[in-house]
Design an enzyme around this catalytic site. Structure first.
Site, PDB file in Angstrom:
ATOM      1  N   HIS A 188       2.168   5.507   8.577  1.00 52.46           N
ATOM      2  CA  HIS A 188       1.477   5.504   9.869  1.00 52.46           C
ATOM      3  C   HIS A 188       1.132   6.901  10.365  1.00 52.46           C
ATOM      4  O   HIS A 188       0.099   7.114  10.996  1.00 52.46           O
ATOM      5  CB  HIS A 188       2.334   4.771  10.910  1.00 52.46           C
ATOM      6  CG  HIS A 188       1.917   3.348  11.094  1.00 52.46           C
ATOM      7  ND1 HIS A 188       2.796   2.317  11.295  1.00 52.46           N
ATOM      8  CD2 HIS A 188       0.693   2.791  11.080  1.00 52.46           C
ATOM      9  CE1 HIS A 188       2.132   1.200  11.417  1.00 52.46           C
ATOM     10  NE2 HIS A 188       0.847   1.444  11.284  1.00 52.46           N
ATOM     11  N   ARG A 295     -12.063  -2.590  11.656  1.00 54.53           N
ATOM     12  CA  ARG A 295     -10.917  -3.353  11.116  1.00 54.53           C
ATOM     13  C   ARG A 295     -10.181  -3.985  12.298  1.00 54.53           C
ATOM     14  O   ARG A 295      -9.273  -3.385  12.869  1.00 54.53           O
ATOM     15  CB  ARG A 295      -9.981  -2.432  10.334  1.00 54.53           C
ATOM     16  CG  ARG A 295     -10.526  -1.979   8.984  1.00 54.53           C
ATOM     17  CD  ARG A 295      -9.471  -1.166   8.235  1.00 54.53           C
ATOM     18  NE  ARG A 295      -9.776  -1.038   6.828  1.00 54.53           N
ATOM     19  CZ  ARG A 295     -10.386   0.011   6.271  1.00 54.53           C
ATOM     20  NH1 ARG A 295     -10.757   1.014   7.018  1.00 54.53           N
ATOM     21  NH2 ARG A 295     -10.601   0.038   4.977  1.00 54.53           N
ATOM     22  N   ARG A 331     -15.161  -6.922  11.647  1.00 51.30           N
ATOM     23  CA  ARG A 331     -14.595  -7.800  10.619  1.00 51.30           C
ATOM     24  C   ARG A 331     -13.514  -8.663  11.260  1.00 51.30           C
ATOM     25  O   ARG A 331     -12.653  -8.144  11.963  1.00 51.30           O
ATOM     26  CB  ARG A 331     -13.995  -6.956   9.498  1.00 51.30           C
ATOM     27  CG  ARG A 331     -13.305  -7.812   8.445  1.00 51.30           C
ATOM     28  CD  ARG A 331     -12.870  -6.992   7.269  1.00 51.30           C
ATOM     29  NE  ARG A 331     -11.674  -6.212   7.565  1.00 51.30           N
ATOM     30  CZ  ARG A 331     -11.106  -5.377   6.694  1.00 51.30           C
ATOM     31  NH1 ARG A 331     -11.652  -5.210   5.507  1.00 51.30           N
ATOM     32  NH2 ARG A 331     -10.023  -4.720   7.006  1.00 51.30           N
ATOM     33  N   GLU A 429     -15.737  -8.461  -1.745  1.00 50.58           N
ATOM     34  CA  GLU A 429     -14.572  -7.706  -2.226  1.00 50.58           C
ATOM     35  C   GLU A 429     -13.777  -8.495  -3.256  1.00 50.58           C
ATOM     36  O   GLU A 429     -12.713  -8.076  -3.682  1.00 50.58           O
ATOM     37  CB  GLU A 429     -13.685  -7.253  -1.065  1.00 50.58           C
ATOM     38  CG  GLU A 429     -13.218  -8.335  -0.140  1.00 50.58           C
ATOM     39  CD  GLU A 429     -12.389  -7.816   1.041  1.00 50.58           C
ATOM     40  OE1 GLU A 429     -11.891  -6.688   0.995  1.00 50.58           O
ATOM     41  OE2 GLU A 429     -12.256  -8.578   2.016  1.00 50.58           O
ATOM     42  N   ASP A 453     -10.856  -3.340  -2.463  1.00 54.31           N
ATOM     43  CA  ASP A 453     -10.325  -4.557  -3.084  1.00 54.31           C
ATOM     44  C   ASP A 453     -11.144  -4.977  -4.302  1.00 54.31           C
ATOM     45  O   ASP A 453     -10.580  -5.460  -5.286  1.00 54.31           O
ATOM     46  CB  ASP A 453     -10.294  -5.699  -2.061  1.00 54.31           C
ATOM     47  CG  ASP A 453      -9.054  -5.596  -1.177  1.00 54.31           C
ATOM     48  OD1 ASP A 453      -7.971  -5.300  -1.719  1.00 54.31           O
ATOM     49  OD2 ASP A 453      -9.168  -5.786   0.039  1.00 54.31           O
ATOM     50  N   ARG A 463      -4.360  -1.389  -6.030  1.00 52.24           N
ATOM     51  CA  ARG A 463      -4.997  -0.230  -5.392  1.00 52.24           C
ATOM     52  C   ARG A 463      -3.993   0.810  -4.914  1.00 52.24           C
ATOM     53  O   ARG A 463      -4.355   1.948  -4.645  1.00 52.24           O
ATOM     54  CB  ARG A 463      -5.902  -0.680  -4.228  1.00 52.24           C
ATOM     55  CG  ARG A 463      -5.176  -1.359  -3.097  1.00 52.24           C
ATOM     56  CD  ARG A 463      -6.148  -2.072  -2.160  1.00 52.24           C
ATOM     57  NE  ARG A 463      -6.365  -1.324  -0.923  1.00 52.24           N
ATOM     58  CZ  ARG A 463      -7.092  -1.772   0.092  1.00 52.24           C
ATOM     59  NH1 ARG A 463      -7.704  -2.949   0.014  1.00 52.24           N
ATOM     60  NH2 ARG A 463      -7.248  -1.070   1.172  1.00 52.24           N
ATOM     61  N   CYS A 500     -18.474  -0.706   2.630  1.00 52.31           N
ATOM     62  CA  CYS A 500     -17.495  -0.128   3.559  1.00 52.31           C
ATOM     63  C   CYS A 500     -16.199   0.261   2.860  1.00 52.31           C
ATOM     64  O   CYS A 500     -15.252   0.675   3.520  1.00 52.31           O
ATOM     65  CB  CYS A 500     -17.229  -1.071   4.724  1.00 52.31           C
ATOM     66  SG  CYS A 500     -16.590  -2.664   4.214  1.00 52.31           S
TER      67      CYS A 500
HETATM   68  C1  PEP Z   1     -12.130  -2.902   1.089  1.00 50.50           C
HETATM   69  O1  PEP Z   1     -11.391  -3.737   0.560  1.00 50.50           O
HETATM   70  O2  PEP Z   1     -12.902  -2.168   0.448  1.00 50.50           O
HETATM   71  C2  PEP Z   1     -12.104  -2.701   2.558  1.00 50.50           C
HETATM   72  C3  PEP Z   1     -12.977  -1.931   3.144  1.00 50.50           C
HETATM   73  O3  PEP Z   1     -11.171  -3.329   3.274  1.00 50.50           O
HETATM   74  P1  PEP Z   1      -9.617  -2.932   3.359  1.00 50.50           P
HETATM   75  O4  PEP Z   1      -9.486  -1.539   2.812  1.00 50.50           O
HETATM   76  O5  PEP Z   1      -9.284  -3.060   4.795  1.00 50.50           O
HETATM   77  O6  PEP Z   1      -8.965  -3.963   2.487  1.00 50.50           O
HETATM   78 MG    MG Z   2     -10.357  -5.323   1.618  1.00 49.25          MG
END
Ligand code: PEP
Ligand code: MG
Length: 567
Positions: A188, A295, A331, A429, A453, A463, A500
């Site tokens: 955080h 987000r 989102r 994604e 993702d 990831r 994004c």
């Molecule tokens: C993604 O998955 O690329 C994304 C933008 O969403 P998050 O990183 O919140 O999973």
């Molecule tokens: Mg994502």
């Protein structure tokens, strides 16, 4: 000569300041503490819980007033940890063992922190820091320790694990940098530092113990280098770097008002990713044209219950208004996986990233989804808004979500509340969605490619796992093919495709994406100028040439290397 150490640079930039040690060691204070009878110690601990919770409430109010929503949300989560009834029982048990209220508080929160630490998920492991932070906060209250004062000049906050509340509580113009002994990009403290573009280094390890409070220090958030007590010559060498950084900043500032357009006139919208409306203000300084990803799960975090429609409406309306005519894509909550919420029971899952999350929860939990949709629709009356659904894998999910939007509109009409027309889109994604984009494009208004993702699911590479990060490459040909297919599918149906995920902030990727026909790139705001510059310095014809060459290559590393040579 300075004492040198090295960590992992996670937020770029050179910073100079005096060390402010956070996460200080309480051992000395604990030794001097004279405990009373156990019953009295229990009362001292109980009173401290009440007092610390009350202090947190007033700090949260202050932060909310300043629109520092992310920081407020984190402290709200801390307040819940203070008020958790299970913790007061655990503290009493610890008083029975040690006889000391501050010791008992630290031990009780420490044992909870260790439970978090055992968890596989990096996000949960990160919450162990929050638990320790809360324990320390209460113990410090009992021990009568004041928070460190900041004097003249800027500080570089350093600690083995820095409590997020330390960064959240310091004014932006006072923090020059952050150094963590441990920590990760998802801790955080770093999440907050990122929204403020504060140069940061993590993973310094035990070497951090060599740093003393007040030490003059230079850090390089790109290389991970730390110079403690630099000599005049060293300082001068870094001054050159800082000067260059300032020049680059000034150069980027000149780009702020210019469009991201190629030398032959192809335009790409550069938008920003945000977690709260306040982030839009900071993003404007970098020339963001709207929001490509809000987000919204941040609106849900740090609360004890589902936020009410009215509360959500205020947040979304603020973001939409701040976008001042540009599109603001909100989102719907992407909860589950690495982002749990205390009031949504997901249960234990073998594979949380493949589990009950995002749109899957929303479609089953009308009580969660309806207030959010209504709040966004209402916010749409105050500017240009889009609703984006995360983790969609098929047409049926989109249609179900779309039907819920229609229901939400009917409910709003019955309630006499006004709403605006909003665009409806999906995150692409999952490989399933990417493959099905020729069909999905008939229904949606837009796609936004979530490469964070998409890369992990396409390549079956976690990831967040450093051990296999060499495989996590957005230039992998399989990923590039899915992205190209998505963009082309959108364009064929007269819809727009954006991105994004983190890939959007890679200037070399931006060239390929633009040549594929992408219309928007959304990223954390400080990345916008370098992407814009890259786009402005190339023609679309040249970009197409590069793309054709790349699409013939067989290997992601080869593509990466090739693109590095043309930059
Ligand atoms: C993604 O998955 O690329 C994304 C933008 O969403 P998050 O990183 O919140 O999973
Ligand atoms: Mg994502």
């Amino acid at each position: 000569m300075a004492e040198k150490m090295k960590g992992k640079g996670v937020i770029a930039g050179v910073a100079v300041g005096k060390i402010m040690l956070a996460g200080q060691n309480l051992d000395g204070y604990l030794k001097d503490y004279k405990p009373k009878k156990k019953a009295e110690e229990k009362k001292i601990a109980a009173d401290a819980l009440v007092a610390v919770a009350a202090k947190l409430v007033s700090t949260i109010e202050d932060l909310n007033k300043k629109d520092m929503k992310e920081q407020a949300a984190i402290l709200e989560a801390h307040r819940m940890m203070v008020e958790d009834p299970a913790m007061s029982g655990a503290i009493d048990e610890q008083v029975d063992k040690s006889g000391s209220a501050p010791r008992a508080v630290l031990d009780a929160y420490e044992s909870q922190a260790q439970v978090f630490e055992q968890m596989e998920d990096e996000y949960f492991r990160g919450r162990a820091v929050d638990m320790r932070d809360v324990g320390k906060r209460i113990a410090k209250y009992i021990l009568g320790i004041k928070e460190p004062e900041i004097g003249e000049g800027k500080v570089i906050v350093a600690g083995q694990e820095i409590e997020p509340s330390v960064i959240a509580g310091l004014p932006s113009d006072k923090i020059a940098g952050v150094i963590l002994g441990q920590g990760s990009t998802t801790s955080h403290a770093i999440i907050i530092a990122k929204t403020r573009a504060i140069p940061s280094i993590v993973g310094v390890g035990d070497a951090i113990e060599k740093i003393a409070d007040g030490d003059p220090v230079i850090i390089d958030g790109e290389t991970g280098e730390i110079l403690i007590r630099p000599s005049d010559e060293e300082r001068a060498a870094y001054d050159v770097k800082i000067k260059k950084q300032e020049e680059l900043k000034a150069h980027y500032a000149q780009l702020r008002a210019l469009p991201a357009v190629t030398s032959d006139g192809v335009k790409v919208v550069l938008a920003c990713n945000i977690g709260s409306p306040a982030d839009v203000d900071a993003a404007k300084d970098y020339g963001a044209e709207g929001v490509g990803l809000f987000r919204s799960e941040f609106v849900f975090m740090g609360k004890t219950d589902i936020p009410k429609e009215e509360d959500q409406f205020k947040e979304y309306k603020a973001a939409v208004e701040k976008c001042a005519g540009h599109l603001c894509v909100i989102r719907t909550m992407d909860i589950g996986g690495d982002k749990p919420l205390p009031y949504i029971q997901v249960g234990t899952e073998e594979n949380p990233f493949l589990g009950y999350r995002a749109i899957r929860i929303s479609l089953q939990r009308r009580d969660l989804f309806m207030p959010q949709l209504k709040a966004i629709l209402r916010a749409g009356k105050f500017g240009k808004a889009g609703i984006m659904f995360p983790m969609v894998i098929n047409v049926a999910e989109f249609k179900a979500a779309q039907a819920m939007v229609e229901e939400a509109k009917v409910e709003l009409v019955h309630e006499g509340k006004e709403y605006g027309e909003v665009q409806l889109g999906i995150m692409v994604e999952t490989p399933a969605a990417a493959v099905m984009t020729p069909v999905l494009a008939k229904y949606v208004d837009f796609f936004s490619i979530g490469t964070n993702d998409l890369v992990q699911y396409t390549l079956a590479v976690d990831r967040g796992n450093a051990q296999i990060s060499y495989l996590y490459n957005h230039f992998n040909p399989a990923v590039l093919r899915l992205i190209k297919r998505t963009i082309e599918s959108a364009n064929k149906e007269g819809k727009w495709a954006g991105m994004c995920g983190e890939m959007a902030s890679d200037p070399n990727a931006a060239i390929l994406l633009m040549a594929m026909g992408i219309k928007e790139l959304s990223m954390s705001a400080p990345s916008i100028p370098k992407v814009k510059e890259r786009i402005r310095n190339i023609s679309s014809a040249k970009a197409k040439e590069i793309l054709d060459k790349v699409m013939e290559m067989e290997d992601g590393d080869e593509i990466k290397k090739y693109l590095a040579t043309i930059g």
